[in-house]
Write an enzyme that holds these catalytic residues in place. Structure first.
Site, PDB file in Angstrom:
ATOM      1  N   HIS B 118       0.873  -1.183   0.000  1.00 38.90           N
ATOM      2  CA  HIS B 118       0.000   0.000   0.000  1.00 38.90           C
ATOM      3  C   HIS B 118       0.905   1.226   0.000  1.00 38.90           C
ATOM      4  O   HIS B 118       2.022   1.187   0.540  1.00 38.90           O
ATOM      5  CB  HIS B 118      -0.855  -0.063   1.263  1.00 38.90           C
ATOM      6  N   ASP B 195       3.076  -4.211   8.197  1.00 37.23           N
ATOM      7  CA  ASP B 195       1.881  -3.404   7.969  1.00 37.23           C
ATOM      8  C   ASP B 195       0.685  -4.304   8.258  1.00 37.23           C
ATOM      9  O   ASP B 195       0.357  -5.169   7.451  1.00 37.23           O
ATOM     10  CB  ASP B 195       1.856  -2.887   6.533  1.00 37.23           C
ATOM     11  N   GLN B 198      -4.650  -4.338   7.270  1.00 34.02           N
ATOM     12  CA  GLN B 198      -5.737  -5.221   6.825  1.00 34.02           C
ATOM     13  C   GLN B 198      -5.854  -6.474   7.677  1.00 34.02           C
ATOM     14  O   GLN B 198      -6.918  -7.069   7.776  1.00 34.02           O
ATOM     15  CB  GLN B 198      -5.494  -5.643   5.363  1.00 34.02           C
ATOM     16  N   LYS B 221     -10.333   0.633  10.643  1.00 32.04           N
ATOM     17  CA  LYS B 221     -10.568  -0.584   9.875  1.00 32.04           C
ATOM     18  C   LYS B 221     -11.016  -1.738  10.770  1.00 32.04           C
ATOM     19  O   LYS B 221     -11.328  -2.822  10.270  1.00 32.04           O
ATOM     20  CB  LYS B 221      -9.312  -0.991   9.091  1.00 32.04           C
ATOM     21  N   CYS B 394      -4.859   2.508  -3.650  1.00 29.44           N
ATOM     22  CA  CYS B 394      -3.584   2.953  -3.073  1.00 29.44           C
ATOM     23  C   CYS B 394      -2.495   1.903  -3.240  1.00 29.44           C
ATOM     24  O   CYS B 394      -1.649   1.719  -2.366  1.00 29.44           O
ATOM     25  CB  CYS B 394      -3.720   3.293  -1.592  1.00 29.44           C
TER      26      CYS B 394
END
Lengths: 125, 436
Positions: B118, B195, B198, B221, B394
Protein backbone atom coordinates in the site's frame (compact mmCIF):
# COMPACT_ATOMS: atom_id res chain seq x y z
CA UNK A 1 -27.86 5.83 -3.62
CA UNK A 2 -28.72 7.87 -6.75
CA UNK A 3 -32.39 8.54 -7.31
CA UNK A 4 -31.88 8.17 -11.04
CA UNK A 5 -29.39 5.84 -12.65
CA UNK A 6 -26.46 7.37 -14.51
CA UNK A 7 -26.84 4.60 -17.03
CA UNK A 8 -29.53 6.21 -19.14
CA UNK A 9 -30.18 5.03 -22.69
CA UNK A 10 -28.63 8.10 -24.32
CA UNK A 11 -25.39 7.61 -22.39
CA UNK A 12 -25.28 3.90 -23.09
CA UNK A 13 -25.99 4.61 -26.78
CA UNK A 14 -23.05 7.02 -27.04
CA UNK A 15 -20.88 4.48 -25.22
CA UNK A 16 -21.78 1.63 -27.53
CA UNK A 17 -21.80 3.76 -30.70
CA UNK A 18 -19.47 6.67 -30.10
CA UNK A 19 -19.93 9.46 -32.63
CA UNK A 20 -16.91 10.78 -34.54
CA UNK A 21 -14.79 7.86 -33.41
CA UNK A 22 -11.44 7.39 -35.07
CA UNK A 23 -8.26 9.24 -35.87
CA UNK A 24 -7.75 12.26 -38.12
CA UNK A 25 -4.30 11.91 -39.68
CA UNK A 26 -2.63 15.26 -40.19
CA UNK A 27 -5.09 17.06 -37.95
CA UNK A 28 -4.31 20.65 -37.08
CA UNK A 29 -4.71 19.89 -33.39
CA UNK A 30 -4.16 16.60 -31.60
CA UNK A 31 -4.11 16.11 -27.86
CA UNK A 32 -3.81 13.12 -25.59
CA UNK A 33 -4.96 12.96 -21.97
CA UNK A 34 -5.17 10.16 -19.47
CA UNK A 35 -6.38 9.64 -15.94
CA UNK A 36 -3.82 7.37 -14.28
CA UNK A 37 -6.20 6.75 -11.38
CA UNK A 38 -8.43 4.56 -13.50
CA UNK A 39 -6.72 4.12 -16.87
CA UNK A 40 -9.15 6.23 -18.89
CA UNK A 41 -7.43 7.87 -21.82
CA UNK A 42 -8.56 9.93 -24.79
CA UNK A 43 -7.10 11.45 -27.97
CA UNK A 44 -8.90 14.32 -29.65
CA UNK A 45 -8.23 15.49 -33.23
CA UNK A 46 -9.51 18.82 -34.61
CA UNK A 47 -9.49 20.54 -38.00
CA UNK A 48 -10.67 24.12 -38.47
CA UNK A 49 -12.23 25.91 -41.45
CA UNK A 50 -11.06 29.25 -42.85
CA UNK A 51 -13.31 31.09 -40.36
CA UNK A 52 -11.57 29.36 -37.47
CA UNK A 53 -14.52 27.16 -36.62
CA UNK A 54 -14.22 23.45 -35.86
CA UNK A 55 -14.72 21.76 -39.22
CA UNK A 56 -13.95 18.20 -38.28
CA UNK A 57 -13.41 16.37 -35.01
CA UNK A 58 -12.54 12.82 -34.06
CA UNK A 59 -11.65 11.05 -30.88
CA UNK A 60 -10.22 7.72 -29.82
CA UNK A 61 -9.55 6.22 -26.44
CA UNK A 62 -10.65 3.79 -23.83
CA UNK A 63 -12.54 4.41 -20.70
CA UNK A 64 -15.65 4.02 -18.66
CA UNK A 65 -19.13 4.68 -19.97
CA UNK A 66 -19.23 8.25 -18.73
CA UNK A 67 -15.81 9.16 -20.18
CA UNK A 68 -16.63 7.75 -23.62
CA UNK A 69 -20.21 9.04 -23.74
CA UNK A 70 -19.18 12.54 -22.65
CA UNK A 71 -16.40 12.64 -25.27
CA UNK A 72 -18.82 11.46 -27.94
CA UNK A 73 -21.45 14.07 -27.04
CA UNK A 74 -18.79 16.75 -26.81
CA UNK A 75 -17.46 15.89 -30.26
CA UNK A 76 -20.93 16.53 -31.73
CA UNK A 77 -21.30 19.78 -29.78
CA UNK A 78 -18.03 21.41 -30.84
CA UNK A 79 -18.59 21.01 -34.58
CA UNK A 80 -18.97 24.51 -36.03
CA UNK A 81 -17.92 26.26 -32.82
CA UNK A 82 -15.17 28.85 -32.70
CA UNK A 83 -12.08 28.14 -30.63
CA UNK A 84 -13.16 30.85 -28.19
CA UNK A 85 -16.55 29.25 -27.66
CA UNK A 86 -15.01 25.83 -27.22
CA UNK A 87 -12.68 27.27 -24.58
CA UNK A 88 -15.73 28.59 -22.69
CA UNK A 89 -17.34 25.15 -22.34
CA UNK A 90 -17.45 24.04 -18.72
CA UNK A 91 -18.18 20.92 -16.72
CA UNK A 92 -21.80 22.05 -16.29
CA UNK A 93 -22.14 22.05 -20.09
CA UNK A 94 -20.92 18.45 -20.03
CA UNK A 95 -23.42 17.52 -17.33
CA UNK A 96 -26.16 19.15 -19.42
CA UNK A 97 -25.13 17.15 -22.46
CA UNK A 98 -25.18 13.93 -20.46
CA UNK A 99 -28.63 14.84 -19.17
CA UNK A 100 -28.26 13.22 -15.78
CA UNK A 101 -26.69 14.11 -12.43
CA UNK A 102 -23.13 12.87 -12.27
CA UNK A 103 -21.81 11.40 -9.05
CA UNK A 104 -19.01 13.77 -7.95
CA UNK A 105 -16.60 10.83 -7.93
CA UNK A 106 -17.23 10.42 -11.69
CA UNK A 107 -16.85 14.08 -12.66
CA UNK A 108 -13.27 13.54 -13.72
CA UNK A 109 -14.48 10.86 -16.14
CA UNK A 110 -17.05 13.25 -17.60
CA UNK A 111 -14.59 16.08 -18.12
CA UNK A 112 -11.63 14.13 -19.48
CA UNK A 113 -12.66 14.80 -23.07
CA UNK A 114 -13.40 18.44 -22.29
CA UNK A 115 -9.92 18.89 -20.84
CA UNK A 116 -8.41 17.33 -23.96
CA UNK A 117 -10.44 19.61 -26.22
CA UNK A 118 -9.50 22.69 -24.16
CA UNK A 119 -5.87 21.70 -24.52
CA UNK A 120 -6.37 21.40 -28.27
CA UNK A 121 -7.92 24.83 -28.83
CA UNK A 122 -5.37 26.33 -26.46
CA UNK A 123 -2.82 25.66 -29.16
CA UNK A 124 -1.02 22.68 -27.55
CA UNK A 125 -0.36 19.80 -29.89
CA UNK B 1 -21.76 -19.66 10.02
CA UNK B 2 -21.97 -18.38 13.57
CA UNK B 3 -21.78 -14.69 12.64
CA UNK B 4 -25.36 -14.38 11.48
CA UNK B 5 -27.57 -11.38 10.78
CA UNK B 6 -27.45 -10.84 14.57
CA UNK B 7 -24.19 -8.96 14.23
CA UNK B 8 -25.78 -6.47 11.83
CA UNK B 9 -28.20 -5.45 14.59
CA UNK B 10 -25.28 -4.12 16.61
CA UNK B 11 -24.47 -1.64 13.82
CA UNK B 12 -26.88 1.35 13.70
CA UNK B 13 -25.89 2.23 10.13
CA UNK B 14 -28.08 -0.62 8.90
CA UNK B 15 -31.13 1.01 10.51
CA UNK B 16 -30.34 4.23 8.65
CA UNK B 17 -29.57 2.42 5.40
CA UNK B 18 -31.78 -0.66 5.25
CA UNK B 19 -30.66 -3.09 2.62
CA UNK B 20 -27.12 -1.68 2.55
CA UNK B 21 -24.70 -4.31 1.31
CA UNK B 22 -21.42 -2.90 2.58
CA UNK B 23 -18.45 -4.56 0.94
CA UNK B 24 -15.77 -1.94 1.43
CA UNK B 25 -14.42 -2.68 4.91
CA UNK B 26 -10.87 -2.58 3.57
CA UNK B 27 -11.49 1.13 3.06
CA UNK B 28 -13.16 1.60 6.43
CA UNK B 29 -15.24 -0.56 8.72
CA UNK B 30 -18.68 0.13 10.17
CA UNK B 31 -19.08 0.98 13.87
CA UNK B 32 -21.04 -0.96 16.50
CA UNK B 33 -23.26 0.90 19.00
CA UNK B 34 -20.88 0.00 21.84
CA UNK B 35 -18.07 1.96 20.19
CA UNK B 36 -20.29 4.98 19.54
CA UNK B 37 -21.50 4.84 23.16
CA UNK B 38 -17.95 4.76 24.49
CA UNK B 39 -17.04 7.87 22.50
CA UNK B 40 -20.20 9.62 23.62
CA UNK B 41 -19.52 8.83 27.28
CA UNK B 42 -16.17 10.60 27.03
CA UNK B 43 -17.71 13.59 25.27
CA UNK B 44 -20.66 13.87 27.69
CA UNK B 45 -19.48 12.56 31.04
CA UNK B 46 -15.74 13.07 31.46
CA UNK B 47 -14.52 15.47 28.81
CA UNK B 48 -11.06 16.51 29.90
CA UNK B 49 -7.55 16.43 28.60
CA UNK B 50 -5.46 13.46 29.60
CA UNK B 51 -2.43 12.96 31.82
CA UNK B 52 -2.08 16.05 33.90
CA UNK B 53 -5.46 16.97 35.33
CA UNK B 54 -5.97 16.90 39.10
CA UNK B 55 -9.75 16.87 39.03
CA UNK B 56 -12.14 13.93 38.84
CA UNK B 57 -13.13 13.97 35.21
CA UNK B 58 -9.50 14.37 34.15
CA UNK B 59 -8.60 11.27 36.12
CA UNK B 60 -11.51 9.40 34.55
CA UNK B 61 -10.52 10.49 31.05
CA UNK B 62 -6.93 9.42 31.64
CA UNK B 63 -8.02 6.05 33.01
CA UNK B 64 -10.19 5.43 29.96
CA UNK B 65 -7.47 6.53 27.53
CA UNK B 66 -4.68 4.55 29.17
CA UNK B 67 -7.14 1.71 29.67
CA UNK B 68 -7.60 1.60 25.90
CA UNK B 69 -3.84 1.42 25.47
CA UNK B 70 -3.74 -1.63 27.76
CA UNK B 71 -6.52 -3.24 25.71
CA UNK B 72 -4.43 -2.76 22.57
CA UNK B 73 -1.43 -4.28 24.33
CA UNK B 74 -3.42 -7.37 25.20
CA UNK B 75 -4.98 -7.56 21.74
CA UNK B 76 -1.61 -8.00 20.04
CA UNK B 77 0.14 -9.61 23.05
CA UNK B 78 2.79 -6.91 23.35
CA UNK B 79 5.03 -7.13 26.42
CA UNK B 80 4.35 -3.64 27.72
CA UNK B 81 2.15 -0.57 27.20
CA UNK B 82 5.42 1.30 26.64
CA UNK B 83 5.43 -0.36 23.25
CA UNK B 84 1.95 0.86 22.24
CA UNK B 85 1.97 4.31 20.66
CA UNK B 86 -1.28 5.90 19.61
CA UNK B 87 -1.14 7.68 16.28
CA UNK B 88 -3.79 8.94 13.88
CA UNK B 89 -3.67 5.80 11.70
CA UNK B 90 -1.36 3.15 10.21
CA UNK B 91 -0.10 5.68 7.66
CA UNK B 92 1.09 8.03 10.39
CA UNK B 93 2.68 5.05 12.15
CA UNK B 94 4.73 4.02 9.13
CA UNK B 95 5.70 7.64 8.49
CA UNK B 96 6.84 7.83 12.13
CA UNK B 97 9.17 4.85 11.68
CA UNK B 98 10.48 6.00 8.31
CA UNK B 99 11.23 9.51 9.61
CA UNK B 100 12.99 8.34 12.76
CA UNK B 101 14.61 4.99 11.99
CA UNK B 102 15.02 5.93 8.34
CA UNK B 103 16.91 9.12 9.14
CA UNK B 104 19.89 7.05 10.30
CA UNK B 105 20.29 5.34 6.95
CA UNK B 106 23.04 6.33 4.55
CA UNK B 107 24.21 5.75 0.98
CA UNK B 108 25.54 2.29 1.72
CA UNK B 109 22.33 1.06 3.34
CA UNK B 110 19.26 -0.54 1.81
CA UNK B 111 15.54 -0.85 2.59
CA UNK B 112 13.52 -3.84 1.39
CA UNK B 113 9.77 -3.64 0.79
CA UNK B 114 7.59 -5.44 -1.77
CA UNK B 115 5.94 -4.38 -5.01
CA UNK B 116 2.54 -5.18 -3.49
CA UNK B 117 2.66 -2.61 -0.68
CA UNK B 118 0.00 0.00 0.00
CA UNK B 119 1.26 3.51 -0.68
CA UNK B 120 1.46 4.10 3.10
CA UNK B 121 4.18 1.44 3.29
CA UNK B 122 5.76 2.60 0.03
CA UNK B 123 6.03 6.37 -0.13
CA UNK B 124 7.63 7.00 3.29
CA UNK B 125 10.49 4.70 2.22
CA UNK B 126 10.86 6.43 -1.14
CA UNK B 127 11.24 9.68 0.77
CA UNK B 128 14.04 8.17 2.85
CA UNK B 129 15.67 6.78 -0.29
CA UNK B 130 15.57 10.23 -1.90
CA UNK B 131 16.72 12.08 1.22
CA UNK B 132 19.34 9.69 2.55
CA UNK B 133 20.61 8.20 -0.71
CA UNK B 134 20.09 4.63 0.42
CA UNK B 135 18.78 1.92 -1.88
CA UNK B 136 15.11 0.89 -1.96
CA UNK B 137 14.48 -2.66 -3.15
CA UNK B 138 11.21 -4.34 -4.00
CA UNK B 139 10.58 -8.04 -3.36
CA UNK B 140 8.60 -9.18 -6.39
CA UNK B 141 5.21 -10.92 -6.47
CA UNK B 142 4.51 -14.01 -8.49
CA UNK B 143 1.66 -14.18 -10.98
CA UNK B 144 -0.55 -15.87 -8.40
CA UNK B 145 -0.10 -12.91 -6.05
CA UNK B 146 2.19 -14.62 -3.55
CA UNK B 147 5.46 -12.98 -2.57
CA UNK B 148 8.45 -14.44 -4.41
CA UNK B 149 10.14 -15.69 -1.25
CA UNK B 150 12.73 -17.52 -3.37
CA UNK B 151 14.05 -14.08 -4.30
CA UNK B 152 14.41 -13.08 -0.65
CA UNK B 153 17.92 -14.41 0.12
CA UNK B 154 19.47 -12.54 -2.81
CA UNK B 155 17.72 -9.30 -1.83
CA UNK B 156 18.44 -9.60 1.89
CA UNK B 157 22.06 -8.48 1.74
CA UNK B 158 23.89 -7.49 4.95
CA UNK B 159 23.33 -3.76 4.27
CA UNK B 160 19.54 -4.09 4.44
CA UNK B 161 18.64 -2.25 7.62
CA UNK B 162 14.86 -2.60 7.53
CA UNK B 163 12.30 -4.79 5.82
CA UNK B 164 8.71 -3.55 5.58
CA UNK B 165 5.92 -5.84 4.41
CA UNK B 166 2.16 -6.19 4.74
CA UNK B 167 0.77 -9.15 6.65
CA UNK B 168 -2.28 -9.23 4.39
CA UNK B 169 -2.54 -7.40 1.07
CA UNK B 170 -5.35 -4.83 0.84
CA UNK B 171 -5.87 -5.81 -2.80
CA UNK B 172 -5.06 -9.50 -3.04
CA UNK B 173 -6.31 -10.61 0.37
CA UNK B 174 -3.36 -12.98 0.51
CA UNK B 175 -1.74 -13.55 3.91
CA UNK B 176 2.02 -13.26 3.49
CA UNK B 177 4.44 -15.58 5.26
CA UNK B 178 5.85 -12.80 7.40
CA UNK B 179 7.23 -15.23 9.97
CA UNK B 180 9.71 -16.57 7.44
CA UNK B 181 10.57 -13.03 6.39
CA UNK B 182 11.09 -11.97 10.01
CA UNK B 183 13.26 -14.98 10.80
CA UNK B 184 15.45 -14.45 7.74
CA UNK B 185 15.62 -10.69 8.30
CA UNK B 186 16.69 -11.11 11.93
CA UNK B 187 19.36 -13.62 10.91
CA UNK B 188 20.55 -10.88 8.55
CA UNK B 189 20.56 -8.22 11.25
CA UNK B 190 17.61 -6.32 9.75
CA UNK B 191 14.56 -5.10 11.64
CA UNK B 192 11.07 -5.72 10.27
CA UNK B 193 8.03 -3.47 10.11
CA UNK B 194 4.76 -5.31 9.55
CA UNK B 195 1.88 -3.40 7.97
CA UNK B 196 -1.06 -4.93 9.81
CA UNK B 197 -3.73 -2.50 8.60
CA UNK B 198 -5.74 -5.22 6.83
CA UNK B 199 -4.70 -8.20 8.96
CA UNK B 200 -5.10 -7.03 12.57
CA UNK B 201 -8.87 -6.44 12.11
CA UNK B 202 -9.34 -9.93 10.66
CA UNK B 203 -7.14 -12.44 12.50
CA UNK B 204 -5.30 -13.00 15.78
CA UNK B 205 -1.91 -11.25 15.58
CA UNK B 206 0.67 -11.90 18.29
CA UNK B 207 3.67 -9.59 18.00
CA UNK B 208 5.79 -11.69 20.33
CA UNK B 209 5.06 -14.97 18.52
CA UNK B 210 5.98 -13.21 15.27
CA UNK B 211 8.87 -11.35 16.92
CA UNK B 212 7.92 -8.29 14.88
CA UNK B 213 10.01 -5.19 15.53
CA UNK B 214 7.27 -2.80 14.43
CA UNK B 215 3.58 -3.33 13.69
CA UNK B 216 1.28 -0.63 12.32
CA UNK B 217 -2.52 -0.71 12.17
CA UNK B 218 -5.56 1.57 12.15
CA UNK B 219 -8.58 1.69 14.43
CA UNK B 220 -11.06 2.69 11.76
CA UNK B 221 -10.57 -0.58 9.88
CA UNK B 222 -11.41 -2.59 13.00
CA UNK B 223 -14.74 -1.13 14.07
CA UNK B 224 -13.16 1.82 15.88
CA UNK B 225 -13.61 5.50 15.05
CA UNK B 226 -11.50 7.31 12.48
CA UNK B 227 -8.55 9.24 13.81
CA UNK B 228 -6.82 6.57 15.89
CA UNK B 229 -4.10 4.11 14.96
CA UNK B 230 -1.24 2.25 16.57
CA UNK B 231 2.46 1.86 16.21
CA UNK B 232 3.79 -1.12 18.11
CA UNK B 233 7.56 -1.14 18.52
CA UNK B 234 9.91 -3.18 20.70
CA UNK B 235 10.84 -1.11 23.74
CA UNK B 236 14.58 -1.24 23.13
CA UNK B 237 14.17 -0.02 19.55
CA UNK B 238 11.75 2.77 20.47
CA UNK B 239 14.01 3.95 23.29
CA UNK B 240 16.76 4.35 20.77
CA UNK B 241 14.76 6.47 18.32
CA UNK B 242 14.34 10.25 18.44
CA UNK B 243 10.82 11.69 18.72
CA UNK B 244 8.83 12.28 15.53
CA UNK B 245 6.40 15.08 16.33
CA UNK B 246 7.25 17.54 19.06
CA UNK B 247 5.01 19.50 21.36
CA UNK B 248 3.14 19.00 24.59
CA UNK B 249 3.03 15.76 26.61
CA UNK B 250 6.18 14.25 25.12
CA UNK B 251 8.72 16.05 27.28
CA UNK B 252 10.16 15.91 30.78
CA UNK B 253 11.79 19.34 30.78
CA UNK B 254 11.92 22.23 28.32
CA UNK B 255 14.18 25.27 28.44
CA UNK B 256 15.48 27.76 25.93
CA UNK B 257 18.46 25.52 25.38
CA UNK B 258 16.62 22.31 24.67
CA UNK B 259 14.40 19.59 26.00
CA UNK B 260 14.47 16.12 27.48
CA UNK B 261 11.99 13.54 26.33
CA UNK B 262 9.26 11.82 28.24
CA UNK B 263 9.47 8.07 28.67
CA UNK B 264 7.69 5.58 26.42
CA UNK B 265 5.10 5.60 25.07
CA UNK B 266 4.45 9.31 25.59
CA UNK B 267 7.73 10.32 23.91
CA UNK B 268 5.94 9.64 20.65
CA UNK B 269 2.57 11.21 21.50
CA UNK B 270 2.89 14.95 21.02
CA UNK B 271 -0.11 17.18 21.60
CA UNK B 272 -3.59 16.30 22.71
CA UNK B 273 -4.37 12.85 21.29
CA UNK B 274 -7.63 11.64 19.72
CA UNK B 275 -8.95 10.86 23.18
CA UNK B 276 -12.54 10.02 22.24
CA UNK B 277 -11.37 7.88 19.33
CA UNK B 278 -8.90 5.99 21.50
CA UNK B 279 -11.61 5.24 24.04
CA UNK B 280 -13.84 4.09 21.18
CA UNK B 281 -10.95 1.93 19.99
CA UNK B 282 -10.87 0.22 23.39
CA UNK B 283 -14.58 -0.57 23.05
CA UNK B 284 -14.00 -1.93 19.53
CA UNK B 285 -11.35 -4.28 20.87
CA UNK B 286 -13.77 -5.45 23.58
CA UNK B 287 -16.38 -6.10 20.89
CA UNK B 288 -13.96 -8.09 18.74
CA UNK B 289 -12.59 -10.04 21.72
CA UNK B 290 -16.15 -11.10 22.59
CA UNK B 291 -16.47 -12.61 19.14
CA UNK B 292 -12.93 -13.99 19.30
CA UNK B 293 -10.35 -13.24 16.61
CA UNK B 294 -10.05 -16.95 15.74
CA UNK B 295 -13.76 -16.83 14.95
CA UNK B 296 -13.40 -13.61 12.99
CA UNK B 297 -10.72 -15.20 10.86
CA UNK B 298 -12.79 -18.33 10.37
CA UNK B 299 -15.65 -16.12 9.17
CA UNK B 300 -13.35 -14.32 6.69
CA UNK B 301 -11.98 -17.60 5.34
CA UNK B 302 -15.50 -19.00 5.02
CA UNK B 303 -16.68 -15.93 3.11
CA UNK B 304 -13.64 -16.18 0.82
CA UNK B 305 -14.32 -19.88 0.15
CA UNK B 306 -17.96 -19.01 -0.60
CA UNK B 307 -17.34 -15.95 -2.73
CA UNK B 308 -14.37 -16.78 -4.91
CA UNK B 309 -15.86 -19.73 -6.82
CA UNK B 310 -19.05 -17.74 -7.43
CA UNK B 311 -17.04 -14.75 -8.66
CA UNK B 312 -14.82 -16.86 -10.91
CA UNK B 313 -17.94 -18.46 -12.41
CA UNK B 314 -18.96 -15.14 -13.93
CA UNK B 315 -17.82 -15.06 -17.58
CA UNK B 316 -14.75 -12.89 -18.10
CA UNK B 317 -14.24 -12.29 -14.38
CA UNK B 318 -10.80 -12.81 -12.83
CA UNK B 319 -10.04 -12.42 -9.13
CA UNK B 320 -6.49 -11.17 -8.54
CA UNK B 321 -4.67 -13.72 -6.42
CA UNK B 322 -7.84 -15.78 -6.56
CA UNK B 323 -6.49 -19.22 -5.81
CA UNK B 324 -8.09 -20.61 -2.66
CA UNK B 325 -5.86 -22.24 -0.06
CA UNK B 326 -6.26 -25.95 0.67
CA UNK B 327 -8.67 -26.65 3.56
CA UNK B 328 -6.97 -25.92 6.91
CA UNK B 329 -5.76 -28.69 9.24
CA UNK B 330 -8.22 -29.28 12.09
CA UNK B 331 -5.78 -28.32 14.89
CA UNK B 332 -6.64 -24.99 16.52
CA UNK B 333 -4.78 -22.67 18.84
CA UNK B 334 -5.21 -24.09 22.37
CA UNK B 335 -6.22 -20.85 24.00
CA UNK B 336 -9.03 -20.07 21.58
CA UNK B 337 -7.92 -16.53 20.93
CA UNK B 338 -4.40 -15.96 19.76
CA UNK B 339 -4.14 -12.70 21.62
CA UNK B 340 -4.48 -14.41 24.97
CA UNK B 341 -1.75 -16.84 24.18
CA UNK B 342 0.50 -15.19 26.75
CA UNK B 343 4.00 -16.45 26.27
CA UNK B 344 2.93 -19.24 23.91
CA UNK B 345 5.02 -19.24 20.78
CA UNK B 346 2.56 -21.08 18.52
CA UNK B 347 1.30 -19.02 15.60
CA UNK B 348 -2.47 -18.71 15.10
CA UNK B 349 -3.95 -20.61 12.12
CA UNK B 350 -3.69 -18.06 9.32
CA UNK B 351 -0.02 -17.50 10.04
CA UNK B 352 0.91 -21.18 10.10
CA UNK B 353 2.37 -22.08 6.78
CA UNK B 354 1.02 -18.90 5.27
CA UNK B 355 2.69 -18.39 1.92
CA UNK B 356 4.46 -21.69 2.00
CA UNK B 357 2.56 -23.28 -0.85
CA UNK B 358 -1.13 -22.82 -0.10
CA UNK B 359 -1.39 -19.34 1.30
CA UNK B 360 -4.15 -18.34 3.61
CA UNK B 361 -6.51 -15.81 2.16
CA UNK B 362 -8.87 -13.26 3.60
CA UNK B 363 -12.21 -11.93 2.38
CA UNK B 364 -10.83 -9.26 0.05
CA UNK B 365 -11.55 -9.70 -3.64
CA UNK B 366 -10.11 -7.40 -6.29
CA UNK B 367 -11.29 -8.39 -9.73
CA UNK B 368 -11.61 -7.42 -13.36
CA UNK B 369 -14.34 -8.32 -15.84
CA UNK B 370 -13.40 -8.38 -19.52
CA UNK B 371 -14.96 -5.46 -21.33
CA UNK B 372 -16.27 -3.65 -18.25
CA UNK B 373 -14.59 -0.69 -16.63
CA UNK B 374 -14.26 -0.78 -12.83
CA UNK B 375 -16.03 2.59 -12.60
CA UNK B 376 -19.04 1.19 -14.42
CA UNK B 377 -19.06 -2.01 -12.34
CA UNK B 378 -18.76 -0.02 -9.12
CA UNK B 379 -21.41 2.55 -10.06
CA UNK B 380 -23.99 0.03 -11.26
CA UNK B 381 -23.46 -1.97 -8.06
CA UNK B 382 -23.80 1.25 -6.04
CA UNK B 383 -27.11 2.00 -7.72
CA UNK B 384 -28.30 -1.35 -6.33
CA UNK B 385 -27.09 -0.60 -2.81
CA UNK B 386 -23.90 -2.68 -3.05
CA UNK B 387 -20.87 -0.72 -1.89
CA UNK B 388 -17.54 -1.69 -3.42
CA UNK B 389 -14.48 0.30 -4.46
CA UNK B 390 -13.09 0.91 -7.94
CA UNK B 391 -9.61 2.18 -8.63
CA UNK B 392 -6.06 1.34 -7.67
CA UNK B 393 -6.76 1.04 -3.92
CA UNK B 394 -3.58 2.95 -3.07
CA UNK B 395 -1.49 0.21 -4.66
CA UNK B 396 -0.51 1.52 -8.08
CA UNK B 397 2.77 -0.45 -8.37
CA UNK B 398 0.83 -3.64 -7.63
CA UNK B 399 -1.68 -2.85 -10.34
CA UNK B 400 1.12 -2.01 -12.75
CA UNK B 401 2.67 -5.41 -12.00
CA UNK B 402 -0.51 -7.02 -13.25
CA UNK B 403 -0.83 -4.63 -16.19
CA UNK B 404 -4.05 -3.13 -14.88
CA UNK B 405 -4.88 0.54 -14.29
CA UNK B 406 -7.65 -0.31 -11.87
CA UNK B 407 -9.76 -3.07 -10.37
CA UNK B 408 -13.05 -3.38 -8.54
CA UNK B 409 -12.67 -4.53 -4.95
CA UNK B 410 -15.12 -6.08 -2.50
CA UNK B 411 -14.03 -6.67 1.09
CA UNK B 412 -15.80 -8.12 4.12
CA UNK B 413 -15.88 -7.89 7.87
CA UNK B 414 -17.86 -9.38 10.77
CA UNK B 415 -21.23 -7.97 9.68
CA UNK B 416 -21.10 -9.52 6.20
CA UNK B 417 -23.01 -12.70 5.39
CA UNK B 418 -23.29 -15.03 2.43
CA UNK B 419 -26.45 -13.06 1.52
CA UNK B 420 -24.20 -10.04 0.97
CA UNK B 421 -22.03 -12.11 -1.37
CA UNK B 422 -25.16 -13.26 -3.19
CA UNK B 423 -26.19 -9.61 -3.63
CA UNK B 424 -22.75 -8.86 -5.07
CA UNK B 425 -23.03 -11.72 -7.55
CA UNK B 426 -26.56 -10.70 -8.57
CA UNK B 427 -25.32 -7.13 -8.98
CA UNK B 428 -22.48 -8.24 -11.22
CA UNK B 429 -24.94 -10.15 -13.37
CA UNK B 430 -27.00 -6.96 -13.59
CA UNK B 431 -23.90 -5.10 -14.77
CA UNK B 432 -23.77 -7.41 -17.75
CA UNK B 433 -27.45 -6.70 -18.52
CA UNK B 434 -27.02 -2.92 -18.31
CA UNK B 435 -23.84 -2.82 -20.37
CA UNK B 436 -24.85 -5.39 -22.97
Amino acid sequence: MNARSMYQENILDHYRHPRNAGELPGAEAHTHLSNPLCGDEVDFYLNYDSAGRVADVRFTGRGCTIAVAASSMLSEKVKGMTKADVAKLSSSDITELLGVEINPARLKCATLGLEAVHKAVGGDR
Amino acid sequence: MFLAEAIKKDFPIFKHNPGLVYLDSSATSLKPQAVLDAERVYNEVCTANVHSGLYDIAVQATDLYEGAREKVRQFINAASTKEIIFTRNATESSNLVANTFGQRLGKSDAILITEAEHHANFLPWQKIRDERGCELRYLPILDDGNLDLAALPAMLTPNVKIVAVALMSNVLGIVNDVKTIIDKAHANGSVVLIDGAQAVPDMPVDVRALDADFLVFSGHKMLAPTGIGVLYGKEAILNDLPPFLRGGHMILEVSKEGATWNELPWKFEAGTPSIAAAIGFGAAIDYLQKIGMDNVWQHMSDLAAYAIPKLQAIPGLKVLGGALPPPPTPSRNKSGTGSQAGGEEKLPPPLQGGGRGGSARGAIFAFTIDGYHPHDIGTILAERGVAVRAGHHCAMPLHRRFGLPATTRASCHVYNTTADIDALIAGLEHVREVMA
